[in-house]
Design a protein around this motif. Sequence first.
Motif, mmCIF file in Angstrom:
data_model
loop_
_atom_site.group_PDB
_atom_site.id
_atom_site.type_symbol
_atom_site.label_atom_id
_atom_site.label_comp_id
_atom_site.label_asym_id
_atom_site.label_seq_id
_atom_site.Cartn_x
_atom_site.Cartn_y
_atom_site.Cartn_z
ATOM 1 N N ASN A 1 0.847 -1.196 0.000
ATOM 2 C CA ASN A 1 0.000 0.000 0.000
ATOM 3 C C ASN A 1 0.877 1.239 0.000
ATOM 4 N N LEU A 2 0.606 2.148 -0.899
ATOM 5 C CA LEU A 2 1.355 3.403 -0.970
ATOM 6 C C LEU A 2 0.714 4.414 -0.019
ATOM 7 N N ASN A 3 0.959 4.222 1.281
ATOM 8 C CA ASN A 3 0.284 5.026 2.293
ATOM 9 C C ASN A 3 1.046 6.268 2.714
ATOM 10 N N ASP A 4 2.355 6.305 2.480
ATOM 11 C CA ASP A 4 3.127 7.487 2.891
ATOM 12 C C ASP A 4 4.161 7.805 1.821
ATOM 13 N N LYS A 5 4.805 8.946 1.980
ATOM 14 C CA LYS A 5 5.736 9.447 0.957
ATOM 15 C C LYS A 5 6.925 8.517 0.737
ATOM 16 N N ILE A 6 7.438 7.918 1.808
ATOM 17 C CA ILE A 6 8.607 7.041 1.681
ATOM 18 C C ILE A 6 8.272 5.833 0.803
ATOM 19 N N ILE A 7 7.161 5.170 1.106
ATOM 20 C CA ILE A 7 6.758 3.997 0.323
ATOM 21 C C ILE A 7 6.404 4.409 -1.107
#
Length: 191
Positions: A176-182
């Motif tokens: 899941n692309l939940n935050d900027k880092i990921i």
Amino acid sequence: MNTLPFEIPCVILCGGKSSRMGEDKALLPFSNFDTLSQYQYEKFKPFFKKVYISSKTNKFDFDVNLILDKSNIYSPIVALKSIFESLKDEKKIFIISVDTPFIKIETIKKLIDNSLNYEIVVPQTEKVHNLCAVFDKSSLLFIEKMLSENIHKVGYLLKNCNTKIIKFYDEDEFLNLNDKIIYNKANLYIR
């Protein structure tokens, strides 16, 4: 896979708050596309009889089949109700959140192939991925009951419907692309 396109529609959920991302992740650029939502939409178009996007507003700058969720409540349960009410003639619908771009078509096929006698079919790796699933219209009655009791947990829906969980082993596929880092790592990877 000679059964393609799938005989059910696909709906991409794009109506969340994206609070962990800090901005609307559906509108972030991804791969060679202007937005993550357009990437997902184009990815699934060849494989489904029709692809829709579920959203609170029409925020998209590409030609899209849109299902507007006009509720002021941000909840996937509310979105599911809106989707089934909009697609009245559909018995089964594949639902996926916009922020899971690495799901394989073979995985979706396995979910659909196992959905015949179930209200919901979901994948599981280390955890259950409840917004990447095949939902049957028969689950709408329980969804309405949940909303009347102000219950918005998808896990509660899964526990109270005839749900089949299918085990998968590639954790990265369900990222899941939940935050900027990921998001930044995934965008580098996809390019």
